[in-house]
Design a protein around this motif. Structure first.
Motif, PDB file in Angstrom:
ATOM      1  N   LEU A  21       0.842  -1.200   0.000  1.00  0.00           N
ATOM      2  CA  LEU A  21       0.000   0.000   0.000  1.00  0.00           C
ATOM      3  C   LEU A  21       0.876   1.248   0.000  1.00  0.00           C
ATOM      4  O   LEU A  21       0.641   2.183  -0.774  1.00  0.00           O
ATOM      5  CB  LEU A  21      -0.893  -0.048   1.245  1.00  0.00           C
ATOM      6  CG  LEU A  21      -1.912   1.057   1.478  1.00  0.00           C
ATOM      7  CD1 LEU A  21      -2.892   1.155   0.319  1.00  0.00           C
ATOM      8  CD2 LEU A  21      -2.666   0.781   2.787  1.00  0.00           C
ATOM      9  N   TRP A  71      -5.648  -0.094   5.388  1.00  0.00           N
ATOM     10  CA  TRP A  71      -6.695  -1.059   5.018  1.00  0.00           C
ATOM     11  C   TRP A  71      -6.246  -1.727   3.720  1.00  0.00           C
ATOM     12  O   TRP A  71      -6.006  -1.034   2.729  1.00  0.00           O
ATOM     13  CB  TRP A  71      -8.003  -0.291   4.822  1.00  0.00           C
ATOM     14  CG  TRP A  71      -9.229  -1.088   4.516  1.00  0.00           C
ATOM     15  CD1 TRP A  71      -9.565  -2.317   4.978  1.00  0.00           C
ATOM     16  CD2 TRP A  71     -10.316  -0.655   3.686  1.00  0.00           C
ATOM     17  NE1 TRP A  71     -10.795  -2.676   4.485  1.00  0.00           N
ATOM     18  CE2 TRP A  71     -11.275  -1.668   3.705  1.00  0.00           C
ATOM     19  CE3 TRP A  71     -10.575   0.505   2.946  1.00  0.00           C
ATOM     20  CZ2 TRP A  71     -12.473  -1.575   2.992  1.00  0.00           C
ATOM     21  CZ3 TRP A  71     -11.757   0.608   2.239  1.00  0.00           C
ATOM     22  CH2 TRP A  71     -12.695  -0.420   2.265  1.00  0.00           C
ATOM     23  N   VAL A  73      -6.473  -5.574   1.330  1.00  0.00           N
ATOM     24  CA  VAL A  73      -6.891  -6.974   1.113  1.00  0.00           C
ATOM     25  C   VAL A  73      -6.112  -7.494  -0.095  1.00  0.00           C
ATOM     26  O   VAL A  73      -6.005  -6.795  -1.125  1.00  0.00           O
ATOM     27  CB  VAL A  73      -8.415  -7.053   0.855  1.00  0.00           C
ATOM     28  CG1 VAL A  73      -8.820  -8.466   0.436  1.00  0.00           C
ATOM     29  CG2 VAL A  73      -9.190  -6.636   2.116  1.00  0.00           C
ATOM     30  N   ARG A  78     -10.161 -10.041  -3.123  1.00  0.00           N
ATOM     31  CA  ARG A  78     -10.985  -8.816  -3.226  1.00  0.00           C
ATOM     32  C   ARG A  78     -12.371  -9.092  -3.795  1.00  0.00           C
ATOM     33  O   ARG A  78     -12.594 -10.056  -4.479  1.00  0.00           O
ATOM     34  CB  ARG A  78     -10.254  -7.768  -4.086  1.00  0.00           C
ATOM     35  CG  ARG A  78      -9.066  -7.220  -3.330  1.00  0.00           C
ATOM     36  CD  ARG A  78      -8.385  -6.075  -4.059  1.00  0.00           C
ATOM     37  NE  ARG A  78      -7.109  -5.808  -3.386  1.00  0.00           N
ATOM     38  CZ  ARG A  78      -6.113  -5.121  -3.888  1.00  0.00           C
ATOM     39  NH1 ARG A  78      -6.228  -4.596  -5.096  1.00  0.00           N
ATOM     40  NH2 ARG A  78      -5.015  -4.940  -3.195  1.00  0.00           N
ATOM     41  N   ALA A 106      -8.319   8.466   1.823  1.00  0.00           N
ATOM     42  CA  ALA A 106      -7.843   7.733   0.650  1.00  0.00           C
ATOM     43  C   ALA A 106      -7.162   8.735  -0.259  1.00  0.00           C
ATOM     44  O   ALA A 106      -7.562   9.906  -0.300  1.00  0.00           O
ATOM     45  CB  ALA A 106      -9.017   7.086  -0.080  1.00  0.00           C
ATOM     46  N   ASN A 110      -7.226   7.169  -5.772  1.00  0.00           N
ATOM     47  CA  ASN A 110      -7.476   5.761  -5.434  1.00  0.00           C
ATOM     48  C   ASN A 110      -8.978   5.492  -5.561  1.00  0.00           C
ATOM     49  O   ASN A 110      -9.720   5.415  -4.588  1.00  0.00           O
ATOM     50  CB  ASN A 110      -6.976   5.444  -4.028  1.00  0.00           C
ATOM     51  CG  ASN A 110      -6.993   3.959  -3.720  1.00  0.00           C
ATOM     52  OD1 ASN A 110      -7.640   3.178  -4.424  1.00  0.00           O
ATOM     53  ND2 ASN A 110      -6.304   3.558  -2.661  1.00  0.00           N
ATOM     54  N   ILE A 112     -10.862   2.980  -6.316  1.00  0.00           N
ATOM     55  CA  ILE A 112     -11.495   1.814  -5.690  1.00  0.00           C
ATOM     56  C   ILE A 112     -11.709   2.046  -4.203  1.00  0.00           C
ATOM     57  O   ILE A 112     -12.779   1.751  -3.655  1.00  0.00           O
ATOM     58  CB  ILE A 112     -10.667   0.544  -5.967  1.00  0.00           C
ATOM     59  CG1 ILE A 112     -10.783   0.203  -7.454  1.00  0.00           C
ATOM     60  CG2 ILE A 112     -11.127  -0.615  -5.088  1.00  0.00           C
ATOM     61  CD1 ILE A 112      -9.883  -0.901  -7.914  1.00  0.00           C
ATOM     62  N   ILE A 115     -14.584   4.477  -3.785  1.00  0.00           N
ATOM     63  CA  ILE A 115     -15.884   3.822  -4.018  1.00  0.00           C
ATOM     64  C   ILE A 115     -16.224   2.912  -2.839  1.00  0.00           C
ATOM     65  O   ILE A 115     -17.347   2.913  -2.334  1.00  0.00           O
ATOM     66  CB  ILE A 115     -15.854   3.014  -5.338  1.00  0.00           C
ATOM     67  CG1 ILE A 115     -15.776   3.954  -6.525  1.00  0.00           C
ATOM     68  CG2 ILE A 115     -17.076   2.104  -5.439  1.00  0.00           C
ATOM     69  CD1 ILE A 115     -15.491   3.247  -7.844  1.00  0.00           C
ATOM     70  N   LEU A 120     -19.549   1.654   1.780  1.00  0.00           N
ATOM     71  CA  LEU A 120     -19.596   1.075   3.132  1.00  0.00           C
ATOM     72  C   LEU A 120     -20.015   2.105   4.180  1.00  0.00           C
ATOM     73  O   LEU A 120     -19.790   1.917   5.370  1.00  0.00           O
ATOM     74  CB  LEU A 120     -18.235   0.440   3.468  1.00  0.00           C
ATOM     75  CG  LEU A 120     -17.904  -0.770   2.576  1.00  0.00           C
ATOM     76  CD1 LEU A 120     -16.482  -1.253   2.805  1.00  0.00           C
ATOM     77  CD2 LEU A 120     -18.893  -1.920   2.805  1.00  0.00           C
TER      78      LEU A 120
END
Ligand SMILES: CC(C)(COP(=O)(O)OP(=O)(O)OC[C@H]1O[C@@H](n2cnc3c(N)ncnc32)[C@H](O)[C@@H]1OP(=O)(O)O)[C@@H](O)C(=O)NCCC(=O)NCCS
Length: 140
Positions: A21, A71, A73, A78, A106, A110, A112, A115, A120
């Motif tokens: 990341l 954060w 994954v 994913r 974020a 970025n 994704i 979104i 969420l």
């Protein structure tokens, strides 16, 4: 597969994920942060979220405030809900401690992450542009 707290033996794996990341995160010290991991079912970590308590956060009204620090994954996991479950664990952790808000951020491009945050239940607050100046050079 499920969410659990990070164990001592997970730290190197979580650091590896964090370096994907933020490539310059090095041997990141999670002191002061609570880390939840996504266990692939065999003890191997496939994602994580870390949450801290910040004195304040841009766009949040309460002080101090819970804050999502990292954060991630793994690509192969994913879009199966792991990210959502990790965030939920962090949110529950904060809620159980009496926090009424949780902040996050974020990078602007970025898409994704933006979104996913919006899907969420997170809403946009302040947009900031960071700057820096090299103080070892003369002039503007
Ligand atoms: C952001 C990230 C953690 C999300 O993890 P994830 O496990 O894929 O998330 P989920 O499967 O729980 O997705 C939750 C919702 O976010 C949205 N979402 C996630 N990935 C998406 C994508 N590629 N395209 C569109 N929507 C997406 C969807 O609405 C999704 O729900 P749905 O699948 O039911 O439609 C993951 O993409 C990741 O690690 N990205 C790289 C690291 C990063 O950018 N981290 C955030 C730093 S701020």
């Amino acid at each position: 597969m499920s969410v659990r707290r990070m164990r001592d033996g997970d730290v190197e794996t979580v650091r590896d994920l964090l370096r994907r990341l933020w490539s310059d995160s090095g041997d990141y010290d999670f002191a002061g942060e609570t880390v939840f991991v996504w266990d692939r079912g065999d003890g191997v970590v496939g994602g994580f979220v870390s949450v801290s308590i910040r004195p304040w956060a841009e766009g949040c009204a309460s002080e101090p405030v819970a804050y999502i620090e990292g954060w991630f994954v793994d690509e192969d996991l994913r879009r199966r809900g792991a990210g959502a479950e990790l965030l939920e664990a962090a949110e529950n952790w904060a809620r159980e401690r009496g926090f009424t808000e949780i902040g996050s951020d974020a990078e602007f491009d970025n898409d994704i992450s933006v979104i996913a945050h919006l899907q969420l239940g997170y809403r946009r607050t302040t947009r900031l542009q960071f700057f820096k100046k090299d103080l070892t050079r003369e002039g503007p």
